[in-house]
Design a protein around this motif. Sequence first.
Motif, PDB file in Angstrom:
ATOM      1  N   ASP A  62      48.478 -18.012  11.046  1.00  0.00           N
ATOM      2  CA  ASP A  62      48.969 -16.802  11.696  1.00  0.00           C
ATOM      3  C   ASP A  62      47.858 -15.864  12.142  1.00  0.00           C
ATOM      4  O   ASP A  62      48.094 -14.928  12.907  1.00  0.00           O
ATOM      5  N   ALA A  63      46.651 -16.042  11.640  1.00  0.00           N
ATOM      6  CA  ALA A  63      45.543 -15.148  11.981  1.00  0.00           C
ATOM      7  C   ALA A  63      44.238 -15.826  11.586  1.00  0.00           C
ATOM      8  O   ALA A  63      44.219 -16.952  11.094  1.00  0.00           O
ATOM      9  N   ASN A  64      43.142 -15.094  11.846  1.00  0.00           N
ATOM     10  CA  ASN A  64      41.851 -15.609  11.416  1.00  0.00           C
ATOM     11  C   ASN A  64      41.750 -15.564   9.891  1.00  0.00           C
ATOM     12  O   ASN A  64      42.295 -14.673   9.240  1.00  0.00           O
ATOM     13  N   GLY A  65      41.017 -16.487   9.349  1.00  0.00           N
ATOM     14  CA  GLY A  65      40.828 -16.506   7.910  1.00  0.00           C
ATOM     15  C   GLY A  65      41.196 -17.854   7.322  1.00  0.00           C
ATOM     16  O   GLY A  65      41.476 -18.828   8.027  1.00  0.00           O
ATOM     17  N   THR A 109      34.508 -12.604   4.006  1.00  0.00           N
ATOM     18  CA  THR A 109      35.320 -11.630   4.733  1.00  0.00           C
ATOM     19  C   THR A 109      34.484 -10.378   4.994  1.00  0.00           C
ATOM     20  O   THR A 109      34.130  -9.650   4.061  1.00  0.00           O
ATOM     21  N   ASP A 137      42.424 -14.639   2.958  1.00  0.00           N
ATOM     22  CA  ASP A 137      41.439 -13.690   3.464  1.00  0.00           C
ATOM     23  C   ASP A 137      41.539 -13.590   4.977  1.00  0.00           C
ATOM     24  O   ASP A 137      42.274 -14.351   5.623  1.00  0.00           O
ATOM     25  N   THR A 138      40.786 -12.636   5.532  1.00  0.00           N
ATOM     26  CA  THR A 138      40.746 -12.439   6.991  1.00  0.00           C
ATOM     27  C   THR A 138      39.341 -12.694   7.515  1.00  0.00           C
ATOM     28  O   THR A 138      38.893 -12.044   8.460  1.00  0.00           O
ATOM     29  N   ARG A 171      43.969 -11.038  -0.172  1.00  0.00           N
ATOM     30  CA  ARG A 171      45.174 -10.932  -0.991  1.00  0.00           C
ATOM     31  C   ARG A 171      45.244 -12.115  -1.958  1.00  0.00           C
ATOM     32  O   ARG A 171      45.023 -13.264  -1.565  1.00  0.00           O
ATOM     33  N   GLY A 226      37.340 -17.982   8.789  1.00  0.00           N
ATOM     34  CA  GLY A 226      38.123 -19.199   8.668  1.00  0.00           C
ATOM     35  C   GLY A 226      37.260 -20.451   8.589  1.00  0.00           C
ATOM     36  O   GLY A 226      36.028 -20.391   8.607  1.00  0.00           O
ATOM     37  N   ARG A 236      44.106 -20.374   8.179  1.00  0.00           N
ATOM     38  CA  ARG A 236      45.367 -19.665   8.360  1.00  0.00           C
ATOM     39  C   ARG A 236      45.974 -20.012   9.714  1.00  0.00           C
ATOM     40  O   ARG A 236      45.276 -20.184  10.711  1.00  0.00           O
ATOM     41  N   GLY A 269      38.651  -6.329   6.730  1.00  0.00           N
ATOM     42  CA  GLY A 269      40.051  -6.722   6.618  1.00  0.00           C
ATOM     43  C   GLY A 269      40.525  -6.660   5.177  1.00  0.00           C
ATOM     44  O   GLY A 269      40.341  -5.653   4.487  1.00  0.00           O
ATOM     45  N   GLU A 270      41.108  -7.737   4.705  1.00  0.00           N
ATOM     46  CA  GLU A 270      41.653  -7.725   3.355  1.00  0.00           C
ATOM     47  C   GLU A 270      41.594  -9.120   2.737  1.00  0.00           C
ATOM     48  O   GLU A 270      41.506 -10.130   3.434  1.00  0.00           O
TER      49      GLU A 270
END
Length: 429
Positions: free
Chosen positions: A418-421, A347, A365-366, A353, A369, A416, A350-351
Motif C-alpha cells: 500500500d505504500a513505501n516501506g 526509516t 515501516d515507511t 508500527r 522498502g 509493503r 514517517g513511522e
Amino acid sequence: MQSRRKLRFRLLLSFTLFGFGLSALFALASVDIRTRVEDQLIDSSLMDEAQFANAQAHEHPAGGGAPSRLLTGQTLSDRTLYKAPLAWQNLDNGVHDIYEQDADDGRRRHYKLAVFRHDGVISFIRFDVSRDDLGRRQLVTAVSGAVFVFTLLSLVIGLWLSRKVLKPLSQLARRLREFRKVGKAEPLATGFADDEVGELAQALDDYNERMTALVERDREFNSDVSHELRTPLAVIASTTELLQGSPDLTDKISERLKRIERASRQATELIEALLLLSRTERRGPTRGETTDVAKVSMDVIESQRPQLRDKPVRIHLDVHEPLSINVPPSVLAVALTNLIGNAIKYTLEGEVRVVIGNQRIEVIDTGPGIKAEDAERLFQRGVRGEGAGGSGAGLGLAIVRRLCNLYSWDVSIRPRSDANGAVASLVFA
C-alpha cells in the motif's frame, strides 16, 4: 535401510550377470568348438573317401557305388561328367556345402560334397549332414538349459553371499541406531573383525572421539563466555542502578545512565539468547517461562528510542489481542530487537508500527522498502540491505532465522503493497 537394499541388489545383480555371462560364454565356446572340430573331421574323412574312390576307379573301372547309407557318390570321367548334377560339374577339388531337395520326402537337406579330380577321373562323395544339424540343435538346446540353470544357481548363490557380506554392515548400522537411542556412544571396532567393516568401524570411532572433543570444547567455551561476560555486565547494571539513586544527578546524566542500563540489559539478553541458541542446536529447544509478547515488545521499543533522536520518525505499539508464548524472554527480545532496530535504521521519516495479534507480530515501516526477490537473501549471514550505513556485519537477521528454526516460528520480510516501506512478520507456532 533403502541404501542397504540398493547395495544388496547391486551385489545380487552383479553376481547373477557374471554367472549368466560366464555360462553363456562357455556354452557358445562349446558349440563353436564342437562345430569346428566336427566340420574338420567330416571334411577330412570325405576327402579321404573321395581319393579312395578315385583310386578304386583307376584300378577297377567297372566298379563304383555308394560306400555307405550316409555316403553316396559316383565316379565319372571327363566324357561322362554330364551325368552328374549340373551344380557339381564345375566344382573344384575340396569339400563343398550344398543344399538339395530330398527325392523321398521333398525336404531341403544339407549335404557336404567332396570332389576329387585326377587323371580325367572325377569322384563325388556326398554326406548327409542334416542329422548332424539336428544334433547341433539339440546341443544348443541343452547348453541353453544349462545357461538358465547356472544363472538361477548364480542368483541363489548371489543372494546368499550378499546377505553374508552385508551382515556386518547391518550390524554396524544397528549398533549406531542403538547408540542414538541410548545417547551414549561405545567403541564400535571391538565388535568387528579386522577387515574392511572393522576399518570402517574404527574410522567411525575416531570420528566420534573428535566430535565428542569438539562438543566438549564448545560446551566449556560457552560456560566460560557465560561466566566471563555476565560478571562485568552485572557489575555495570548494579553500578548504574546505584548511580541513578544519587540525589544530585542532572537530567542529562540520568538520561545517559538509562541508556547504559538499557544497553547493559540488551547485551545480557543477547548473550543469554546466543548461549541458549548454542545449547539448543545441540540438544533441541527447551521451553522457558511464559512470556508476554506485548511487554517484551514495549521494552524493546524503549531500548531503541535513542535511535529516533533527531529523526522525524514515530514509533508506536498496537496490541489487537493479548499474546503469550512459552519461550525465554531473551529469545523473543533478541528477535524483536533485530526486526524493530532494522525498521528504525532504514526509516528516515514517517513511522514504525509494531502490531501484535493473530499469533504474530508485524513490524511495519515507511522506509525505502526492499525488492521481493531480495527478501529471503537478507536472512543469510553477512548480507546487508541496500543503503545500510553505519556498523554491522549482517548477522542480526541470520541469528533471528536460527532462533525461529529452533522454535518452529516463521519469519519473513516483504515489501509493503500500500505504500513505501517493508513489513517484517514473526509468526508463532
